[in-house]
Design a protein around this motif. Structure first.
Motif, PDB file in Angstrom:
ATOM      1  N   LYS A 124       0.837  -1.200   0.000  1.00  0.00           N
ATOM      2  CA  LYS A 124       0.000   0.000   0.000  1.00  0.00           C
ATOM      3  C   LYS A 124       0.868   1.244   0.000  1.00  0.00           C
ATOM      4  O   LYS A 124       2.046   1.206   0.338  1.00  0.00           O
ATOM      5  CB  LYS A 124      -0.932  -0.002   1.210  1.00  0.00           C
ATOM      6  CG  LYS A 124      -1.950  -1.134   1.197  1.00  0.00           C
ATOM      7  CD  LYS A 124      -2.954  -0.970   2.311  1.00  0.00           C
ATOM      8  CE  LYS A 124      -4.017  -2.064   2.256  1.00  0.00           C
ATOM      9  NZ  LYS A 124      -5.025  -1.902   3.343  1.00  0.00           N
ATOM     10  N   GLN A 125       0.252   2.353  -0.340  1.00  0.00           N
ATOM     11  CA  GLN A 125       0.966   3.622  -0.339  1.00  0.00           C
ATOM     12  C   GLN A 125       1.058   4.174   1.079  1.00  0.00           C
ATOM     13  O   GLN A 125       0.235   3.868   1.950  1.00  0.00           O
ATOM     14  CB  GLN A 125       0.251   4.632  -1.246  1.00  0.00           C
ATOM     15  CG  GLN A 125       0.389   4.334  -2.727  1.00  0.00           C
ATOM     16  CD  GLN A 125      -0.144   5.478  -3.582  1.00  0.00           C
ATOM     17  OE1 GLN A 125      -1.073   6.182  -3.187  1.00  0.00           O
ATOM     18  NE2 GLN A 125       0.455   5.673  -4.735  1.00  0.00           N
ATOM     19  N   ARG A 126       2.061   4.990   1.290  1.00  0.00           N
ATOM     20  CA  ARG A 126       2.202   5.675   2.571  1.00  0.00           C
ATOM     21  C   ARG A 126       1.087   6.704   2.698  1.00  0.00           C
ATOM     22  O   ARG A 126       0.812   7.460   1.769  1.00  0.00           O
ATOM     23  CB  ARG A 126       3.566   6.359   2.653  1.00  0.00           C
ATOM     24  CG  ARG A 126       3.901   6.923   4.003  1.00  0.00           C
ATOM     25  CD  ARG A 126       5.300   7.528   4.030  1.00  0.00           C
ATOM     26  NE  ARG A 126       6.327   6.557   3.675  1.00  0.00           N
ATOM     27  CZ  ARG A 126       7.640   6.824   3.731  1.00  0.00           C
ATOM     28  NH1 ARG A 126       8.041   8.009   4.141  1.00  0.00           N
ATOM     29  NH2 ARG A 126       8.509   5.907   3.393  1.00  0.00           N
ATOM     30  N   GLY A 127       0.456   6.720   3.878  1.00  0.00           N
ATOM     31  CA  GLY A 127      -0.640   7.655   4.080  1.00  0.00           C
ATOM     32  C   GLY A 127      -0.597   8.296   5.448  1.00  0.00           C
ATOM     33  O   GLY A 127       0.040   7.786   6.374  1.00  0.00           O
ATOM     34  N   LEU A 128      -1.284   9.408   5.559  1.00  0.00           N
ATOM     35  CA  LEU A 128      -1.308  10.175   6.801  1.00  0.00           C
ATOM     36  C   LEU A 128      -2.020   9.402   7.903  1.00  0.00           C
ATOM     37  O   LEU A 128      -3.098   8.852   7.695  1.00  0.00           O
ATOM     38  CB  LEU A 128      -2.017  11.504   6.577  1.00  0.00           C
ATOM     39  CG  LEU A 128      -2.234  12.365   7.832  1.00  0.00           C
ATOM     40  CD1 LEU A 128      -0.911  12.917   8.332  1.00  0.00           C
ATOM     41  CD2 LEU A 128      -3.211  13.497   7.542  1.00  0.00           C
ATOM     42  N   VAL A 129      -1.403   9.422   9.078  1.00  0.00           N
ATOM     43  CA  VAL A 129      -2.082   8.956  10.284  1.00  0.00           C
ATOM     44  C   VAL A 129      -2.608  10.168  11.045  1.00  0.00           C
ATOM     45  O   VAL A 129      -3.795  10.295  11.298  1.00  0.00           O
ATOM     46  CB  VAL A 129      -1.119   8.145  11.175  1.00  0.00           C
ATOM     47  CG1 VAL A 129      -1.790   7.789  12.502  1.00  0.00           C
ATOM     48  CG2 VAL A 129      -0.630   6.898  10.455  1.00  0.00           C
ATOM     49  N   ALA A 130      -1.687  11.075  11.385  1.00  0.00           N
ATOM     50  CA  ALA A 130      -2.065  12.286  12.100  1.00  0.00           C
ATOM     51  C   ALA A 130      -0.935  13.291  11.986  1.00  0.00           C
ATOM     52  O   ALA A 130       0.225  12.915  11.812  1.00  0.00           O
ATOM     53  CB  ALA A 130      -2.342  11.996  13.576  1.00  0.00           C
ATOM     54  N   LYS A 131      -1.291  14.564  12.077  1.00  0.00           N
ATOM     55  CA  LYS A 131      -0.282  15.604  12.092  1.00  0.00           C
ATOM     56  C   LYS A 131      -0.717  16.699  13.045  1.00  0.00           C
ATOM     57  O   LYS A 131      -1.903  16.814  13.387  1.00  0.00           O
ATOM     58  CB  LYS A 131      -0.034  16.174  10.694  1.00  0.00           C
ATOM     59  CG  LYS A 131      -1.231  16.806  10.039  1.00  0.00           C
ATOM     60  CD  LYS A 131      -0.869  17.302   8.637  1.00  0.00           C
ATOM     61  CE  LYS A 131      -2.071  17.941   7.957  1.00  0.00           C
ATOM     62  NZ  LYS A 131      -1.721  18.436   6.583  1.00  0.00           N
ATOM     63  N   ILE A 132       0.274  17.504  13.458  1.00  0.00           N
ATOM     64  CA  ILE A 132       0.011  18.534  14.451  1.00  0.00           C
ATOM     65  C   ILE A 132       0.839  19.757  14.124  1.00  0.00           C
ATOM     66  O   ILE A 132       2.017  19.657  13.771  1.00  0.00           O
ATOM     67  CB  ILE A 132       0.305  17.992  15.877  1.00  0.00           C
ATOM     68  CG1 ILE A 132      -0.055  19.018  16.945  1.00  0.00           C
ATOM     69  CG2 ILE A 132       1.744  17.511  16.009  1.00  0.00           C
ATOM     70  CD1 ILE A 132      -0.048  18.426  18.362  1.00  0.00           C
ATOM     71  N   THR A 133       0.210  20.934  14.241  1.00  0.00           N
ATOM     72  CA  THR A 133       0.919  22.178  13.973  1.00  0.00           C
ATOM     73  C   THR A 133       1.712  22.604  15.201  1.00  0.00           C
ATOM     74  O   THR A 133       1.574  22.025  16.287  1.00  0.00           O
ATOM     75  CB  THR A 133      -0.071  23.291  13.604  1.00  0.00           C
ATOM     76  OG1 THR A 133      -0.858  23.618  14.757  1.00  0.00           O
ATOM     77  CG2 THR A 133      -0.999  22.852  12.478  1.00  0.00           C
ATOM     78  N   GLN A 134       2.515  23.646  15.014  1.00  0.00           N
ATOM     79  CA  GLN A 134       3.262  24.206  16.152  1.00  0.00           C
ATOM     80  C   GLN A 134       2.323  24.606  17.276  1.00  0.00           C
ATOM     81  O   GLN A 134       2.663  24.493  18.454  1.00  0.00           O
ATOM     82  CB  GLN A 134       4.049  25.431  15.718  1.00  0.00           C
ATOM     83  CG  GLN A 134       5.401  25.163  15.102  1.00  0.00           C
ATOM     84  CD  GLN A 134       6.188  26.450  14.926  1.00  0.00           C
ATOM     85  OE1 GLN A 134       5.922  27.472  15.557  1.00  0.00           O
ATOM     86  NE2 GLN A 134       7.179  26.412  14.060  1.00  0.00           N
TER      87      GLN A 134
END
Length: 122
Positions: A43-53
């Protein structure tokens, strides 16, 4: 040279929990968004979660409620708490961090960690 060092992967039974940590270093500017992506076999790499500053978070919809992302700006670390793990969560998890080219630039460098394996057994 920016480096992202991940830790915390491993083998866990379904329903269990794991915490992934990523320590970022080597940037002369503050890290912008930091996050976690995953790639399962075939499978392709995909977003789990991200967070801003500032702490604003984005999650892949299917993971909301089970995974929690947090960061410590003073330590340049980002953490992913994973609960109620399922076999389909098995993947290599990659830490990601974005660094501005210059303080007022919207152009960013994109950095990746080496990946940490998470395996959830049924």
């Amino acid at each position: 040279q920016v480096q992202l060092v991940e830790s915390g992967g491993g083998l866990v039974q379904a329903g269990g929990s794991l915490t992934l940590s990523c320590a970022a270093s080597g940037s002369i500017f503050s890290f912008n968004d930091m996050g976690w992506y995953r790639q399962a076999p075939g499978k392709q790499r995909g977003l789990v979660a991200k967070i801003t500053q500032r702490g604003s978070t984005t999650y892949t919809d299917s993971l909301k409620g089970r995974f929690t992302i947090s960061r410590d700006n003073a330590k340049n670390t980002v953490t992913l708490q994973m609960n109620s793990l399922k076999p389909e969560d098995t993947a290599v998890y990659y830490c990601n961090a974005k660094v501005p080219v210059s303080p007022r630039s919207s152009t960013e460098y994109n950095y990746w960690g080496q990946g940490t394996q998470v395996t959830v057994s049924s």
